[in-house]
Design an enzyme around this catalytic site. Structure first.
Site, short mmCIF file in Angstrom:
data_model
loop_
_atom_site.label_atom_id
_atom_site.label_comp_id
_atom_site.label_asym_id
_atom_site.label_seq_id
_atom_site.Cartn_x
_atom_site.Cartn_y
_atom_site.Cartn_z
N SER A 120 0.85 -1.20 0.00
CA SER A 120 0.00 0.00 0.00
C SER A 120 0.88 1.24 0.00
O SER A 120 1.98 1.22 0.56
CB SER A 120 -0.87 0.01 1.26
OG SER A 120 -1.52 1.25 1.39
N TYR A 177 -2.01 -1.26 10.39
CA TYR A 177 -2.05 -1.45 8.92
C TYR A 177 -0.74 -0.98 8.28
O TYR A 177 -0.14 -1.70 7.48
CB TYR A 177 -3.24 -0.68 8.35
CG TYR A 177 -3.43 -0.89 6.86
CD1 TYR A 177 -3.90 -2.10 6.37
CD2 TYR A 177 -3.14 0.13 5.95
CE1 TYR A 177 -4.07 -2.30 5.01
CE2 TYR A 177 -3.31 -0.06 4.58
CZ TYR A 177 -3.78 -1.28 4.12
OH TYR A 177 -3.93 -1.49 2.77
N1 LIG Z 1 -8.71 -0.60 -1.24
C1 LIG Z 1 -7.66 0.18 -1.08
O1 LIG Z 1 -7.76 1.43 -1.10
C2 LIG Z 1 -6.29 -0.41 -0.89
C3 LIG Z 1 -5.20 0.46 -0.89
C4 LIG Z 1 -3.93 -0.05 -0.71
C5 LIG Z 1 -3.75 -1.42 -0.56
N2 LIG Z 1 -4.83 -2.24 -0.55
C6 LIG Z 1 -4.58 -3.68 -0.38
O2 LIG Z 1 -5.17 -4.39 -1.43
C7 LIG Z 1 -5.48 -5.72 -1.00
C8 LIG Z 1 -6.91 -6.03 -1.39
O3 LIG Z 1 -7.75 -5.14 -0.68
P1 LIG Z 1 -9.21 -4.72 -1.18
O4 LIG Z 1 -9.28 -3.27 -1.03
O5 LIG Z 1 -9.52 -5.36 -2.47
O6 LIG Z 1 -10.07 -5.33 0.03
P2 LIG Z 1 -11.30 -6.34 0.09
O7 LIG Z 1 -12.28 -6.06 -0.98
O8 LIG Z 1 -11.73 -6.30 1.51
O9 LIG Z 1 -10.61 -7.74 -0.23
C9 LIG Z 1 -9.78 -8.37 0.70
C10 LIG Z 1 -9.58 -9.79 0.23
O10 LIG Z 1 -8.68 -10.45 1.14
C11 LIG Z 1 -9.26 -11.70 1.50
N3 LIG Z 1 -8.84 -12.09 2.83
C12 LIG Z 1 -8.79 -11.35 3.96
N4 LIG Z 1 -8.40 -12.08 5.00
C13 LIG Z 1 -8.18 -13.34 4.52
C14 LIG Z 1 -7.76 -14.56 5.12
N5 LIG Z 1 -7.49 -14.66 6.42
N6 LIG Z 1 -7.64 -15.65 4.33
C15 LIG Z 1 -7.92 -15.57 3.02
N7 LIG Z 1 -8.32 -14.46 2.39
C16 LIG Z 1 -8.45 -13.36 3.14
C17 LIG Z 1 -10.76 -11.46 1.44
O11 LIG Z 1 -11.41 -12.68 1.21
P3 LIG Z 1 -12.58 -13.29 2.13
O12 LIG Z 1 -13.33 -12.16 2.73
O13 LIG Z 1 -13.35 -14.15 1.18
O14 LIG Z 1 -11.82 -14.08 3.11
C18 LIG Z 1 -10.89 -10.57 0.22
O15 LIG Z 1 -10.95 -11.34 -0.96
C19 LIG Z 1 -5.22 -5.73 0.51
O16 LIG Z 1 -3.98 -6.31 0.78
C20 LIG Z 1 -5.21 -4.26 0.88
O17 LIG Z 1 -4.45 -4.00 2.02
C21 LIG Z 1 -6.09 -1.79 -0.72
#
Ligand SMILES: NC(=O)c1ccc[n+]([C@@H]2O[C@H](COP(=O)([O-])OP(=O)(O)OC[C@H]3O[C@@H](n4cnc5c(N)ncnc54)[C@H](OP(=O)(O)O)[C@@H]3O)[C@@H](O)[C@H]2O)c1
Length: 244
Positions: free
Chosen positions: A128, A141
């Site tokens: 991130s 985080y």
């Molecule tokens: N959105 C942003 O602005 C942003 C910015 C910077 C970085 N990121 C990073 O991008 C990545 C994806 O985030 P997102 O925004 O797409 O969030 P999201 O929609 O909440 O997706 C998170 C994913 O991680 C999976 N997950 C979480 N805990 C898990 C576990 N214990 N075992 C297996 N799967 C797990 C969830 O699957 P289930 O719920 O099915 O378990 C879901 O598919 C993350 O690493 C986040 O930190 C996001």
């Protein structure tokens, strides 16, 4: 046919990335805990296979390894975000949950899945842009993502002689379930589909660092060049919530 495994593909960035790779004809293994969400994805594309596993459970990661084919690309994207709202009563349970989900799961996947990546293959980590700078409430985080970025960069060096390219992905704000709960402005936020395209393009070019959106992440990178004492004053003045 090329094989990609994406963790955290049941929603948000990972889901859009899985859909994009499937559209490009790749054989996609989509990871997550939410079986129903993964089933819906699989129903859309015959070249997507679900991998239902809680990655915090190392035995589930070991079990999954037995079923995996050789991979051209492994994207470790699963993650969660929880803020520390009360710094005076630091909640170590929140810290542990976030570190486990964002960091320990990655260690388990590396331990048991790295050997599945083909010679000439690729490994990517979703960190991130929060890792660039210390941000208020992001003790857990931000620490998890800063550690993940360090891990990715060291592996980028150590895996080069083994012919595996490592990419570190640093998104700005992306509209996903993870950020839906944010009650503060998210400048420059992009859709998960835009995020997926930026990641796909970066991975196709085998970029070692994939920052997007470019304006937001460039501004964050410039702030990171400031002396910490300047950034600290700026953050206290403009970013810390005033308690009434
Ligand atoms: N959105 C942003 O602005 C942003 C910015 C910077 C970085 N990121 C990073 O991008 C990545 C994806 O985030 P997102 O925004 O797409 O969030 P999201 O929609 O909440 O997706 C998170 C994913 O991680 C999976 N997950 C979480 N805990 C898990 C576990 N214990 N075992 C297996 N799967 C797990 C969830 O699957 P289930 O719920 O099915 O378990 C879901 O598919 C993350 O690493 C986040 O930190 C996001």
């Amino acid at each position: 046919m090329k094989h990609i495994l994406i963790t955290g593909a049941s929603s948000g960035i990972g889901k859009s990335l899985a859909q994009l790779y499937a559209q490009q004809g790749w054989q996609v293994i989509a990871g997550g805990r939410n079986q129903q969400a993964l089933n819906e994805l699989v129903a859309q594309f015959e070249n997507i296979t679900p991998l239902v596993a809680d990655l915090c459970d190392e035995s589930a990661v070991i079990e999954a390894a037995e079923l995996l084919p050789s991979l051209d690309l492994l994207v470790l994207n699963a993650g969660s975000c929880e803020y520390i709202d009360q710094p005076l009563t630091f909640d170590s349970a929140v810290f542990q949950r976030v570190i486990n989900t964002n960091l320990m799961t990655v260690a388990y996947c590396l331990n048991h899945w790295l050997s599945k990546i083909k010679q000439g293959g690729q490994l990517a980590f979703t960190s991130s842009s929060a890792s660039f700078l210390p941000l208020p409430r992001a003790q857990a985080y931000g620490a998890s993502k800063a550690a993940l970025s360090y891990l990715a960069k060291t592996l980028s060096i150590d895996l080069a002689p083994h012919n595996i390219d490592v990419s570190l992905i640093n998104p700005g704000f992306v509209q996903t379930p993870l950020t839906q709960k944010n009650d503060f402005p998210m400048p420059g936020s992009v859709s998960s589909e835009q995020a997926a395209h930026a990641i796909f393009n970066g991975l196709t070019k085998r970029r070692h660092i994939i920052n997007f959106p470019s304006v937001f992440t460039s501004i964050m990178s410039m702030f990171a060049l400031l002396p910490f004492s300047w950034w600290r004053l700026f953050a206290i003045r403009y970013l810390v919530r005033k308690t009434s």
